[in-house]
Enzyme design. Structure first.
Site, PDB file in Angstrom:
ATOM      1  N   GLY A 104       1.975   1.871  10.915  1.00 31.69           N
ATOM      2  CA  GLY A 104       2.909   2.990  10.807  1.00 31.69           C
ATOM      3  C   GLY A 104       3.570   3.380  12.118  1.00 31.69           C
ATOM      4  O   GLY A 104       4.170   4.445  12.224  1.00 31.69           O
ATOM      5  N   ASN A 120       0.869  -1.185   0.000  1.00 31.94           N
ATOM      6  CA  ASN A 120       0.000   0.000   0.000  1.00 31.94           C
ATOM      7  C   ASN A 120       0.903   1.230   0.000  1.00 31.94           C
ATOM      8  O   ASN A 120       1.485   1.568   1.022  1.00 31.94           O
ATOM      9  CB  ASN A 120      -0.894  -0.039   1.256  1.00 31.94           C
ATOM     10  N   TRP A 121       0.989   1.863  -1.154  1.00 32.22           N
ATOM     11  CA  TRP A 121       1.918   3.006  -1.274  1.00 32.22           C
ATOM     12  C   TRP A 121       1.358   4.268  -0.624  1.00 32.22           C
ATOM     13  O   TRP A 121       2.060   5.273  -0.539  1.00 32.22           O
ATOM     14  CB  TRP A 121       2.235   3.267  -2.751  1.00 32.22           C
ATOM     15  N   LYS A 122       0.092   4.225  -0.230  1.00 32.65           N
ATOM     16  CA  LYS A 122      -0.575   5.388   0.388  1.00 32.65           C
ATOM     17  C   LYS A 122      -0.394   6.641  -0.488  1.00 32.65           C
ATOM     18  O   LYS A 122      -0.342   6.533  -1.716  1.00 32.65           O
ATOM     19  CB  LYS A 122      -0.053   5.611   1.810  1.00 32.65           C
ATOM     20  N   SER A 151       3.073  -2.476  10.515  1.00 29.17           N
ATOM     21  CA  SER A 151       4.517  -2.424  10.750  1.00 29.17           C
ATOM     22  C   SER A 151       5.260  -3.690  10.324  1.00 29.17           C
ATOM     23  O   SER A 151       6.237  -4.084  10.959  1.00 29.17           O
ATOM     24  CB  SER A 151       4.812  -2.081  12.211  1.00 29.17           C
ATOM     25  N   GLU A 191      -5.698  -5.485  10.453  1.00 26.21           N
ATOM     26  CA  GLU A 191      -4.663  -4.499  10.737  1.00 26.21           C
ATOM     27  C   GLU A 191      -4.989  -3.784  12.050  1.00 26.21           C
ATOM     28  O   GLU A 191      -5.817  -2.854  12.056  1.00 26.21           O
ATOM     29  CB  GLU A 191      -4.606  -3.450   9.626  1.00 26.21           C
ATOM     30  N   GLU A 201      -7.072   4.336   7.877  1.00 20.93           N
ATOM     31  CA  GLU A 201      -6.867   5.770   7.603  1.00 20.93           C
ATOM     32  C   GLU A 201      -8.095   6.363   6.903  1.00 20.93           C
ATOM     33  O   GLU A 201      -8.427   7.533   7.123  1.00 20.93           O
ATOM     34  CB  GLU A 201      -5.576   5.963   6.782  1.00 20.93           C
ATOM     35  N   HIS A 257      -9.651   0.886   4.805  1.00 24.10           N
ATOM     36  CA  HIS A 257      -8.379   1.043   5.526  1.00 24.10           C
ATOM     37  C   HIS A 257      -8.623   1.951   6.736  1.00 24.10           C
ATOM     38  O   HIS A 257      -9.436   2.878   6.665  1.00 24.10           O
ATOM     39  CB  HIS A 257      -7.332   1.655   4.590  1.00 24.10           C
ATOM     40  N   GLY A 306       2.585  -1.229   4.405  1.00 24.63           N
ATOM     41  CA  GLY A 306       2.573   0.189   4.076  1.00 24.63           C
ATOM     42  C   GLY A 306       3.988   0.706   3.900  1.00 24.63           C
ATOM     43  O   GLY A 306       4.591   0.586   2.829  1.00 24.63           O
ATOM     44  N   GLY A 307       4.549   1.255   4.955  1.00 22.26           N
ATOM     45  CA  GLY A 307       5.848   1.924   4.902  1.00 22.26           C
ATOM     46  C   GLY A 307       6.938   1.137   4.183  1.00 22.26           C
ATOM     47  O   GLY A 307       7.656   1.695   3.332  1.00 22.26           O
TER      48      GLY A 307
HETATM   49  C1  PEP Z   1      -1.001  -0.144   6.010  1.00 22.36           C
HETATM   50  O1  PEP Z   1      -0.986   0.984   5.549  1.00 22.36           O
HETATM   51  O2  PEP Z   1      -1.918  -0.906   5.708  1.00 22.36           O
HETATM   52  C2  PEP Z   1       0.081  -0.548   6.905  1.00 22.36           C
HETATM   53  C3  PEP Z   1       0.010  -1.726   7.453  1.00 22.36           C
HETATM   54  O3  PEP Z   1       1.096   0.363   7.104  1.00 22.36           O
HETATM   55  P1  PEP Z   1       2.511   0.037   7.797  1.00 22.36           P
HETATM   56  O4  PEP Z   1       3.039  -1.221   7.178  1.00 22.36           O
HETATM   57  O5  PEP Z   1       3.333   1.236   7.496  1.00 22.36           O
HETATM   58  O6  PEP Z   1       2.245  -0.149   9.264  1.00 22.36           O
END
Ligand code: PEP
Length: 242
Positions: free
Chosen positions: A169, A10-12, A202, A163, A97, A95, A223-224
């Site tokens: 994050g 997920n590049w957000k 994470s 999640e 967010e 998600h 994500g990150g």
């Molecule tokens: C996400 O955005 O779904 C996520 C899990 O982010 P991260 O891996 O940065 O925690």
């Protein structure tokens, strides 16, 4: 369950054409022999661009949201048909967010999921409890309610992503025991039976192998670490079967 896993990046709200293109090119090269399902979810603006770079590869494209209507006066929104037209096969929905910053309810997530399926996209539907909900012992209840309210009929094609909000994050990963307990719980619910369940929160190249070995973890939503080429490529390299 087969050894094949589903790895979703997920590049957000990151990556312009150039850096997104470089990342996609590296992933394409590195994952060319992978038998696993690998999906990258760039921002809307470069879905087409990335789809062109990944054409005829074993990497699929996803988007990060969609509207539930097919078309019309919905300024700023994107329909499932537009995503398919741009080269997407998957769409992340609900998600945390989106739920937090755009006040998306589970009911709305369900409407979007139904529209996505009708439009030939595979939704990746996210659920997860907050820290306060976990600390007060309500994690399973909260997740079950989100699932019941967000998921379409079990007969349709969708993926679940667990999640925990406090792990996204933050660098705080849920413990293997907590992931096992929640994934087993989700898998036991009739509405989720037989569906792939991804873990997200994470995940990085140092913890992916351990998390993927947990029962009922079908893959990862990242994500990150998904926009740092070395990390994402290492996660793919570390998969059983490459
Ligand atoms: C996400 O955005 O779904 C996520 C899990 O982010 P991260 O891996 O940065 O925690």
């Amino acid at each position: 369950m087969s050894n094949n896993k589903i790895i979703v990046g997920n590049w957000k709200m990151n990556c312009l054409k150039k850096d997104g293109g470089n990342l996609a090119t590296q992933i394409r090269q590195s994952a060319k022999n992978s038998a696993n399902v690998i999906v990258v979810c760039p921002p809307f603006t470069i879905v087409s661009e990335i789809a062109t770079i990944l054409a005829d590869s074993n990497i699929d494209i996803g988007a990060q949201d969609c509207h539930y209507e097919e078309k019309g006066a919905f300024t700023g929104n994107i329909s499932p048909a537009m995503l398919v037209d741009s080269g997407a096969k998957y769409v992340i929905l609900g998600h945390s967010e989106r739920r937090a910053y755009h006040a998306e309810s589970s009911d709305l997530v369900r409407k979007k999921s139904l529209a996505a399926i009708k439009g030939n996209l595979i939704p990746i539907i996210c659920v997860g409890e907050s820290l306060a909900e976990r600390e007060s012992g309500q994690a399973k209840q909260v997740v079950e309610k989100q699932l019941v309210e967000s998921l379409p009929e079990n007969s349709s094609n969708f993926i679940i992503a667990y999640e925990p909000v406090w792990a996204i994050g933050t660098g705080k990963v849920a413990s293997s025991g907590d992931i096992l307990e929640m994934h087993n719980f989700i898998a036991s619910l009739p509405i989720c039976a037989g569906k792939p369940i991804l873990y997200g929160g994470s995940v990085n190249d140092a913890n992916s192998v351990e998390i993927l070995a947990i029962n009922n973890v079908s893959g990862l939503l990242i994500g990150g670490a998904s926009i740092v080429a070395e990390k994402f490529l290492k996660i793919i390299d570390n998969l059983v079967g490459g």
